[in-house]
Enzyme design. Structure first.
Site, PDB file in Angstrom:
ATOM      1  N   SER A 118      39.958  26.596  49.229  1.00  0.00           N
ATOM      2  CA  SER A 118      39.298  27.464  50.211  1.00  0.00           C
ATOM      3  C   SER A 118      38.003  26.853  50.750  1.00  0.00           C
ATOM      4  CB  SER A 118      38.959  28.787  49.515  1.00  0.00           C
ATOM      5  OG  SER A 118      38.070  29.538  50.289  1.00  0.00           O
ATOM      6  N   CYS A 120      35.483  28.414  50.771  1.00  0.00           N
ATOM      7  CA  CYS A 120      34.440  28.993  49.900  1.00  0.00           C
ATOM      8  C   CYS A 120      33.958  28.023  48.829  1.00  0.00           C
ATOM      9  CB  CYS A 120      34.936  30.281  49.248  1.00  0.00           C
ATOM     10  SG  CYS A 120      35.143  31.603  50.433  1.00  0.00           S
ATOM     11  N   TYR A 149      34.534  33.248  43.324  1.00  0.00           N
ATOM     12  CA  TYR A 149      35.814  32.858  43.932  1.00  0.00           C
ATOM     13  C   TYR A 149      35.781  31.372  44.334  1.00  0.00           C
ATOM     14  CZ  TYR A 149      39.327  32.632  47.703  1.00  0.00           C
ATOM     15  OH  TYR A 149      40.366  32.273  48.535  1.00  0.00           O
TER      16      TYR A 149
HETATM   17  P1  NAD Z   1      47.065  37.436  49.375  1.00  0.00           P
HETATM   18  O1  NAD Z   1      46.156  38.208  48.486  1.00  0.00           O
HETATM   19  O2  NAD Z   1      47.751  38.166  50.482  1.00  0.00           O
HETATM   20  O3  NAD Z   1      48.156  36.678  48.522  1.00  0.00           O
HETATM   21  C1  NAD Z   1      47.937  36.278  47.188  1.00  0.00           C
HETATM   22  C2  NAD Z   1      49.107  36.805  46.377  1.00  0.00           C
HETATM   23  O4  NAD Z   1      48.946  36.356  45.029  1.00  0.00           O
HETATM   24  C3  NAD Z   1      49.185  38.327  46.348  1.00  0.00           C
HETATM   25  O5  NAD Z   1      50.412  38.767  46.897  1.00  0.00           O
HETATM   26  C4  NAD Z   1      49.054  38.662  44.880  1.00  0.00           C
HETATM   27  O6  NAD Z   1      49.858  39.763  44.469  1.00  0.00           O
HETATM   28  C5  NAD Z   1      49.506  37.367  44.211  1.00  0.00           C
HETATM   29  N1  NAD Z   1      49.023  37.316  42.855  1.00  0.00           N
HETATM   30  C6  NAD Z   1      47.751  37.533  42.424  1.00  0.00           C
HETATM   31  N2  NAD Z   1      47.703  37.480  41.095  1.00  0.00           N
HETATM   32  C7  NAD Z   1      48.967  37.205  40.679  1.00  0.00           C
HETATM   33  C8  NAD Z   1      49.560  37.048  39.396  1.00  0.00           C
HETATM   34  N3  NAD Z   1      48.828  37.140  38.278  1.00  0.00           N
HETATM   35  N4  NAD Z   1      50.883  36.791  39.334  1.00  0.00           N
HETATM   36  C9  NAD Z   1      51.633  36.724  40.457  1.00  0.00           C
HETATM   37  N5  NAD Z   1      51.130  36.842  41.694  1.00  0.00           N
HETATM   38  C10 NAD Z   1      49.804  37.097  41.790  1.00  0.00           C
HETATM   39  O7  NAD Z   1      46.207  36.225  49.955  1.00  0.00           O
HETATM   40  P2  NAD Z   1      46.550  35.182  51.110  1.00  0.00           P
HETATM   41  O8  NAD Z   1      45.618  35.456  52.209  1.00  0.00           O
HETATM   42  O9  NAD Z   1      48.006  35.144  51.354  1.00  0.00           O
HETATM   43  O10 NAD Z   1      46.071  33.841  50.411  1.00  0.00           O
HETATM   44  C11 NAD Z   1      46.972  32.958  49.760  1.00  0.00           C
HETATM   45  C12 NAD Z   1      46.194  31.854  49.090  1.00  0.00           C
HETATM   46  O11 NAD Z   1      45.391  31.149  50.046  1.00  0.00           O
HETATM   47  C13 NAD Z   1      45.236  32.355  48.009  1.00  0.00           C
HETATM   48  O12 NAD Z   1      45.232  31.434  46.945  1.00  0.00           O
HETATM   49  C14 NAD Z   1      43.895  32.338  48.703  1.00  0.00           C
HETATM   50  O13 NAD Z   1      42.842  32.211  47.790  1.00  0.00           O
HETATM   51  C15 NAD Z   1      44.038  31.144  49.608  1.00  0.00           C
HETATM   52  N6  NAD Z   1      43.144  31.244  50.766  1.00  0.00           N
HETATM   53  C16 NAD Z   1      43.380  32.187  51.717  1.00  0.00           C
HETATM   54  C17 NAD Z   1      42.526  32.287  52.796  1.00  0.00           C
HETATM   55  C18 NAD Z   1      42.741  33.328  53.873  1.00  0.00           C
HETATM   56  O14 NAD Z   1      41.953  33.370  54.808  1.00  0.00           O
HETATM   57  N7  NAD Z   1      43.775  34.164  53.817  1.00  0.00           N
HETATM   58  C19 NAD Z   1      41.420  31.438  52.904  1.00  0.00           C
HETATM   59  C20 NAD Z   1      41.212  30.505  51.903  1.00  0.00           C
HETATM   60  C21 NAD Z   1      42.090  30.398  50.843  1.00  0.00           C
END
Ligand code: NAD
Length: 325
Positions: A118, A120, A149
């Site tokens: 990320s 972040c 995070y």
């Molecule tokens: P999201 O929260 O929609 O998806 C993450 C998924 O991980 C969720 O569906 C959640 O249920 C699942 N999860 C969490 N804990 C779990 C566990 N213990 N076992 C199984 N599943 C589990 O988030 P997103 O926006 O789709 O992001 C996906 C990835 O990209 C994440 O790792 C996030 O940190 C990273 N990311 C996203 C963004 C953004 O802007 N969306 C930016 C930077 C990084």
């Protein structure tokens, strides 16, 4: 046929990625605590399971996995990440997932892994000037992220890099910057700025008022989901380049500017009331020099176009929701 596994397949990016991989002819297994909320999964197999458990991780990686996309994390928007209230949970949950995943990739001989890091992870002191943030990949160290995070994401990068160095895991790392689009969290406390503002503006009448955290002069850039998927796939297809690399947009906008853009799409004129709340760093935008040089990738969808698509989707959710009440 190639065989892919997507961790976090019930989430925003994961559910879109499953659809993309299916379109490209992959056999796909999705894994998540939950199924996607806004569409049926297109995965061939979907395990509802907790990836904090090493046995669930190993079970999910059985068979000859060509590609693993590790998107599972405990995350959300500013209200979730920057309030400080969820820090222990975020670090514990996501670190466990990444530690078990790296180890299982060795045991199950996974060919190639994508890890979603990320923006972040970048030091807070390089993001104090709203008009001139510094987020080139090399600026990550000495590390000083502004959130638990961000520290966990950096720890995740180090875990996978150590497994590459010592155990030969083929890992590709993308540092995602504010991805948005339809079918993301919009009303459950985990929504990010674009979805939260689209919801607030959809909910209020023309001439009404919404709240924005901070003075609204903090800057960000936002990347539409389709462009994000193109970048992830380009990184995975590249023979040698592994990152860490920024996957974001360089089209910087203030949060007030974002709200005004959404109002244009909504055809509403709405007053903004600035209130105190978690805002994160002062300025943030992607630096795409490295990804452009290595993958020839750049975003295709403007903020104007992407926000239009996203607003329409959230407006439909708001309308459907209010019809149910
Ligand atoms: P999201 O929260 O929609 O998806 C993450 C998924 O991980 C969720 O569906 C959640 O249920 C699942 N999860 C969490 N804990 C779990 C566990 N213990 N076992 C199984 N599943 C589990 O988030 P997103 O926006 O789709 O992001 C996906 C990835 O990209 C994440 O790792 C996030 O940190 C990273 N990311 C996203 C963004 C953004 O802007 N969306 C930016 C930077 C990084």
């Amino acid at each position: 046929m190639k065989y892919a596994v997507v961790f976090g397949a019930g989430g925003f990016i994961g559910s879109h990625l499953v659809r993309r991989l299916k379109k490209e002819g992959y056999w796909v297994r999705g894994v998540d605590l939950k199924r996607p909320e806004y569409s049926l999964t297109e995965a061939d197999d979907f395990i509802v399971g907790d990836l904090r458990s090493s046995s669930v991780v190993r079970q999910a990686l059985q068979g000859s996995v060509d590609e693993l996309y590790q998107l599972a994390a405990d995350m959300g928007g500013a209200g979730y990440i920057f309030s400080g209230e969820n820090d222990a949970k975020v670090m514990h949950n996501s670190a466990l997932i990444n530690l078990h995943t790296a180890q299982a990739c060795v045991e199950c001989e996974v060919e190639k892994v994508f890890y979603s890091s990320s923006a972040c992870i970048y030091p807070e002191h390089n993001q104090r000037d709203s008009m001139n943030p510094k987020l080139n990949e090399d600026s990550a160290y000495p590390a000083a992220p502004d959130s638990a995070y961000g520290w966990e994401k950096l720890f995740g990068e180090r875990v996978y890099q150590a497994y590459t160095k010592n155990l030969g895991v083929h890992i590709k790392i993308g540092r995602l910057h504010n991805i948005y689009g339809p079918q993301g969290a919009w009303n459950n406390g985990k929504e990010k700025a674009p979805a939260a503002l689209c919801r607030k503006i959809a909910e209020v009448e023309d001439g009404g008022e919404i709240e924005i955290w901070g003075d609204g002069l903090q800057t960000r850039s936002f990347l539409f989901i389709d462009d994000c998927l193109d970048a992830i796939r380009a990184l995975m297809k590249h023979e040698a380049f592994c990152g860490p690399v920024n996957i974001g947009s360089e089209e910087m906008v203030t949060i007030n500017g974002l709200a005004n853009l959404i109002m244009q799409h909504a055809g509403k004129s709405i007053k903004i009331r600035h209130v105190s709340g978690p805002t994160g760093v002062r300025g943030r935008s992607s630096d795409n020099a490295l990804i452009y040089a290595c993958l020839s990738w750049q975003p295709k969808i403007s903020l104007h176009e992407g926000i239009g698509i996203t607003y329409q989707w959230i407006n439909r959710q708001v309308t459907a929701d209010s019809g149910l009440q």
